[in-house]
Design a protein around this motif. Structure first.
Motif, PDB file in Angstrom:
ATOM      1  N   ALA A 103       0.834  -1.215   0.000  1.00 43.97           N
ATOM      2  CA  ALA A 103       0.000   0.000   0.000  1.00 43.97           C
ATOM      3  C   ALA A 103       0.864   1.259   0.000  1.00 43.97           C
ATOM      4  N   VAL A 104       2.022   1.182   0.645  1.00 45.15           N
ATOM      5  CA  VAL A 104       2.886   2.379   0.706  1.00 45.15           C
ATOM      6  C   VAL A 104       4.043   2.301  -0.279  1.00 45.15           C
ATOM      7  N   ASN A 105       4.372   1.096  -0.711  1.00 50.40           N
ATOM      8  CA  ASN A 105       5.475   0.902  -1.650  1.00 50.40           C
ATOM      9  C   ASN A 105       5.063  -0.137  -2.690  1.00 50.40           C
ATOM     10  N   PRO A 106       4.410   0.321  -3.760  1.00 47.34           N
ATOM     11  CA  PRO A 106       3.887  -0.630  -4.739  1.00 47.34           C
ATOM     12  C   PRO A 106       4.961  -1.281  -5.604  1.00 47.34           C
ATOM     13  N   ASN A 107       6.196  -0.864  -5.430  1.00 44.59           N
ATOM     14  CA  ASN A 107       7.271  -1.419  -6.250  1.00 44.59           C
ATOM     15  C   ASN A 107       8.477  -1.786  -5.376  1.00 44.59           C
ATOM     16  N   PRO A 108       8.273  -2.669  -4.398  1.00 38.59           N
ATOM     17  CA  PRO A 108       9.361  -2.963  -3.464  1.00 38.59           C
ATOM     18  C   PRO A 108      10.436  -3.839  -4.105  1.00 38.59           C
ATOM     19  N   THR A 109      11.659  -3.631  -3.667  1.00 41.91           N
ATOM     20  CA  THR A 109      12.725  -4.552  -4.058  1.00 41.91           C
ATOM     21  C   THR A 109      12.617  -5.806  -3.186  1.00 41.91           C
ATOM     22  N   ARG A 110      13.386  -6.819  -3.563  1.00 41.82           N
ATOM     23  CA  ARG A 110      13.403  -8.028  -2.729  1.00 41.82           C
ATOM     24  C   ARG A 110      13.871  -7.680  -1.315  1.00 41.82           C
ATOM     25  N   ASP A 111      14.857  -6.801  -1.234  1.00 42.49           N
ATOM     26  CA  ASP A 111      15.351  -6.400   0.089  1.00 42.49           C
ATOM     27  C   ASP A 111      14.266  -5.685   0.897  1.00 42.49           C
ATOM     28  N   ASP A 112      13.462  -4.869   0.220  1.00 39.69           N
ATOM     29  CA  ASP A 112      12.359  -4.188   0.921  1.00 39.69           C
ATOM     30  C   ASP A 112      11.398  -5.218   1.522  1.00 39.69           C
ATOM     31  N   ILE A 113      11.108  -6.245   0.737  1.00 41.11           N
ATOM     32  CA  ILE A 113      10.164  -7.277   1.200  1.00 41.11           C
ATOM     33  C   ILE A 113      10.756  -8.046   2.379  1.00 41.11           C
ATOM     34  N   VAL A 114      12.022  -8.427   2.237  1.00 39.24           N
ATOM     35  CA  VAL A 114      12.684  -9.166   3.326  1.00 39.24           C
ATOM     36  C   VAL A 114      12.692  -8.320   4.597  1.00 39.24           C
ATOM     37  N   GLU A 115      13.001  -7.045   4.444  1.00 32.80           N
ATOM     38  CA  GLU A 115      13.044  -6.163   5.617  1.00 32.80           C
ATOM     39  C   GLU A 115      11.658  -6.027   6.253  1.00 32.80           C
ATOM     40  N   ALA A 116      10.631  -5.875   5.415  1.00 36.50           N
ATOM     41  CA  ALA A 116       9.274  -5.712   5.943  1.00 36.50           C
ATOM     42  C   ALA A 116       8.826  -6.953   6.726  1.00 36.50           C
ATOM     43  N   LEU A 117       9.244  -8.110   6.250  1.00 38.27           N
ATOM     44  CA  LEU A 117       8.801  -9.361   6.885  1.00 38.27           C
ATOM     45  C   LEU A 117       9.786  -9.860   7.942  1.00 38.27           C
ATOM     46  N   ASP A 118      10.761  -9.022   8.244  1.00 33.50           N
ATOM     47  CA  ASP A 118      11.858  -9.466   9.111  1.00 33.50           C
ATOM     48  C   ASP A 118      11.380  -9.993  10.460  1.00 33.50           C
ATOM     49  N   ASN A 119      10.383  -9.349  11.047  1.00 31.95           N
ATOM     50  CA  ASN A 119       9.943  -9.820  12.376  1.00 31.95           C
ATOM     51  C   ASN A 119       8.706 -10.711  12.291  1.00 31.95           C
ATOM     52  N   HIS A 120       8.491 -11.279  11.107  1.00 32.59           N
ATOM     53  CA  HIS A 120       7.427 -12.275  10.947  1.00 32.59           C
ATOM     54  C   HIS A 120       8.086 -13.643  10.846  1.00 32.59           C
ATOM     55  N   LEU A 121       7.817 -14.476  11.819  1.00 35.39           N
ATOM     56  CA  LEU A 121       8.486 -15.770  11.874  1.00 35.39           C
ATOM     57  C   LEU A 121       7.642 -16.848  11.211  1.00 35.39           C
ATOM     58  N   CYS A 122       8.320 -17.751  10.536  1.00 31.17           N
ATOM     59  CA  CYS A 122       7.661 -18.925   9.961  1.00 31.17           C
ATOM     60  C   CYS A 122       8.421 -20.145  10.437  1.00 31.17           C
ATOM     61  N   ARG A 123       7.802 -20.876  11.345  1.00 28.96           N
ATOM     62  CA  ARG A 123       8.520 -22.023  11.904  1.00 28.96           C
ATOM     63  C   ARG A 123       8.593 -23.172  10.907  1.00 28.96           C
ATOM     64  N   CYS A 124       7.830 -23.080   9.813  1.00 26.28           N
ATOM     65  CA  CYS A 124       7.913 -24.114   8.780  1.00 26.28           C
ATOM     66  C   CYS A 124       9.024 -23.819   7.778  1.00 26.28           C
ATOM     67  N   GLY A 125       9.653 -22.661   7.900  1.00 29.64           N
ATOM     68  CA  GLY A 125      10.772 -22.351   7.018  1.00 29.64           C
ATOM     69  C   GLY A 125      10.377 -22.021   5.591  1.00 29.64           C
ATOM     70  N   ALA A 126       9.238 -21.404   5.414  1.00 28.10           N
ATOM     71  CA  ALA A 126       8.755 -21.087   4.061  1.00 28.10           C
ATOM     72  C   ALA A 126       9.171 -19.686   3.601  1.00 28.10           C
ATOM     73  N   HIS A 127      10.113 -19.081   4.277  1.00 25.96           N
ATOM     74  CA  HIS A 127      10.431 -17.675   4.012  1.00 25.96           C
ATOM     75  C   HIS A 127      10.773 -17.401   2.552  1.00 25.96           C
ATOM     76  N   VAL A 128      11.564 -18.268   1.943  1.00 30.73           N
ATOM     77  CA  VAL A 128      11.992 -18.004   0.557  1.00 30.73           C
ATOM     78  C   VAL A 128      10.771 -17.964  -0.363  1.00 30.73           C
ATOM     79  N   ARG A 129       9.863 -18.901  -0.161  1.00 33.77           N
ATOM     80  CA  ARG A 129       8.659 -18.939  -1.001  1.00 33.77           C
ATOM     81  C   ARG A 129       7.729 -17.772  -0.673  1.00 33.77           C
ATOM     82  N   ILE A 130       7.712 -17.369   0.567  1.00 33.60           N
ATOM     83  CA  ILE A 130       6.870 -16.226   0.974  1.00 33.60           C
ATOM     84  C   ILE A 130       7.368 -14.950   0.291  1.00 33.60           C
TER      85      ILE A 130
END
Ligand code: FES
Ligand code: FES
Length: 159
Positions: free
Chosen positions: A116-143
């Motif tokens: 909504a605030v960054n309609p054209n995020p880089t991969r790094d932007d996405i990784v940073e945004a999701l940094d404190n979202h944990l996935c115990r199944c290890g699906a981060h790369v696919r997410i």
């Protein structure tokens, strides 16, 4: 203290006579029947309980229901519906970006607020945004890949 708390929940008005200090996550889950937001850590550290408050992704385990008063709250139930999924949800399905699904509502809502605030995020932007979202199944790369695809879908591209 019991008060009348009014807010907008998934585009519908809600009015509750309730202790304003109760945790928003539990009010959503137990009083309002919306179980999409999950209880993970209870400490604001995992992202499982994320909801949108006036469009901002926030951990509902750290908010009181009083905080929601006169605001607009959106849970995963308000993002899409069966047969009419939001593009971010479709991208998650396409990338198989979930396993148990426990983290998924929070991931999707965080991605929603990012786009909504960054309609054209880089991969790094996405990784940073999701940094404190944990996935115990290890699906981060696919997410992350799913959010990249959702970005293209929302821009009208053909991923
Ligand atoms: Fe709220 Fe983990 S349950 S951040
Ligand atoms: Fe299981 Fe992320 S899909 S915690």
């Amino acid at each position: 203290m019991v008060k009348t708390i009014r807010f907008t929940l998934n585009d519908k008005p809600v009015s509750l006579d309730i202790d304003e200090d109760r945790t928003l996550l539990w009010v959503l889950r137990t009083e309002l029947g919306l179980t999409g937001a999950k209880y993970g850590c209870g400490e604001g550290a995992c992202g499982a309980c994320t909801v949108l408050v006036d469009g901002e992704a926030l951990p509902s385990c750290q908010l009181t229901v009083g905080f929601a008063a006169e605001r607009r709250v959106t849970t995963i139930e308000g993002i899409g519906a069966e047969g009419k999924l939001h593009p971010i949800q479709r991208a998650f399905v396409r990338h198989d970006a979930l396993q148990c699904g426990f983290c998924t509502p929070g991931m999707i809502l965080k991605a929603h607020s990012l786009l909504a605030v960054n309609p054209n995020p880089t991969r790094d932007d996405i990784v940073e945004a999701l940094d404190n979202h944990l996935c115990r199944c290890g699906a981060h790369v696919r997410i992350v890949a799913a959010v990249q695809t959702a970005t293209d879908m929302l821009k009208g591209g053909k991923p």
